[in-house]
Structure formats: C-alpha cells, structure tokens
Enzyme design. Sequence first.
Site, short mmCIF file in Angstrom:
data_model
loop_
_atom_site.label_atom_id
_atom_site.label_comp_id
_atom_site.label_asym_id
_atom_site.label_seq_id
_atom_site.Cartn_x
_atom_site.Cartn_y
_atom_site.Cartn_z
N SER A 139 -4.94 8.15 11.31
CA SER A 139 -5.51 7.71 10.04
C SER A 139 -6.53 6.64 10.34
CB SER A 139 -4.41 7.12 9.15
OG SER A 139 -4.95 6.41 8.05
N TYR A 152 2.24 0.59 7.58
CA TYR A 152 1.61 1.89 7.83
C TYR A 152 0.56 1.78 8.93
CZ TYR A 152 -0.81 6.31 6.77
OH TYR A 152 -1.38 7.55 6.84
#
Length: 254
Positions: A139, A152
């Site tokens: 990501s 995250y």
Amino acid sequence: MTAAGTPVAVITGASSGIGAATARQLAAAGYHVVLTARRKDRVEALAAEFTGAGYQATAYALDVTDRQAVDTFAASLDRCDVLVNNAGGALGADPVATGDPADWRTMYEVNVIGTLHTTQALLPALTASGDGTVVILSSTAGHATYEGGAGYVAAKNGARVLAETLRLEIVGTPVRVIEIAPGMVKTEEFATTRFRGDEEKAGKVYAGVAEPLTADDVAETVTWAVTRPSHVNIDLLVVRPRAQASNSKVHREH
C-alpha cells in the site's frame, strides 16, 4: 486438475475486492487460478463463475495466519507459477496514544505473517516452476505515514520490507518479486471493515473524490506486471487515483 502446461496462479484474499478482480483478470490471461480466502462460500461461487465462463479455477478455504493450514494447502498443489499475496486489511484509525494493540496485532498477523506463511510454503514450487513470480500487495501506507494510520502503516511497511529483502535474498533464482502499492481504492469492504461496519465513517474516506481507484484498476496493474517477459521485474509499482497526490493530500470536490 490443472491442464498440462497451464500456469497456476494462487491468489490470497480472493473472496472480494482486489483479490477477486485479480483472480478474474489472471484467469482471462490464461492462468489456472486458485482462489483462497477464509470465506469458503465466496471463493466457491467465484470459482464456479469462472469455470462457467470457460476459465480454469479452483476454490480453497484458507486462513493465511494458520501456518499448518497453509502448509497443507501448499502440499495439495501440483504446481505454482504465481503467488499473489493480497490478503490483508486495516482495522481502526485511532491515534497512537489510544490505538488498540489487538488491532495492531491482527493487522500485522494478516498483512505480514500471513504473507510470510504463504511465501515460505510456496517458494519451493515457485522456484521449481523455472519461472515463478511472487506479488505482494502492499500500500502507499507502506511508503509514507499519516495521522490515524500508524498500525496499518506499520503492517504495510512490514510487507514492503519483506518484498525488498526477499528480492535480495533470492536473486539468481528463477523467481521475481513484485510489489504493488495502491493508494486510495474504493472497494465494497475495505473501509467498512476498517470502521467495523460504520457506513458513515467509511463513506467519509471517499467523500468528494471524483474517481477513486477501483479493484479492477489495481488488478490490471498486477496482471500487467505478472505478464511481463520473464527477464523484466517490476520491483515496485505505486498506483493512485489522479485526485490523490499523497496519503494526506487528496482533492475533494464540493
């Protein structure tokens, strides 16, 4: 059973979103796709859809955080040419001061340890194929931090480092390591899962953004990278919508 000579692509987290879209596009590109996810009914329905369309597909219920289950799955395969490590996800958006350690642990287990499990278990088959590819869906969170995203971001940094280190360690073997780092992608579940079903909070993530990326957009980048000639390695591909300049700079229309 895989037809002789048909390359096999294993996709984790294939029950929805980017995983399902990637499986669909790799199947269309001529791969026998093995769809894995915890939700058995979802991957079986997708596999039936694919085979009904004339593609080769197999469903396998799998929790990538369960090492014994992953090893059993790996032993069941006749071959593996491509592994797409897509299983992952985010939980919560709390600041470091109040973040839930259980959320952090869960994110790390799925995004990093799950990727480690499947990569370790399938690396021998990928190497034996003579032309293997490991894809890790990280990501943009793995490349730059943002407020409320530390858990995250930490997990996706772990996935990014796994990809970079593996590439160094296996250079000279017939296996490529590709990292795809998507930015803002609007799928049916990512934000809702992150906010535990709170549709209002999930909606605010994409509010005013004219065209976030779709699962198909990301799946196209994965398929493109995987189908390059064997000597071409796409080390890192960062893909964002035009409206997103960085993790914290997004154009929103009002």
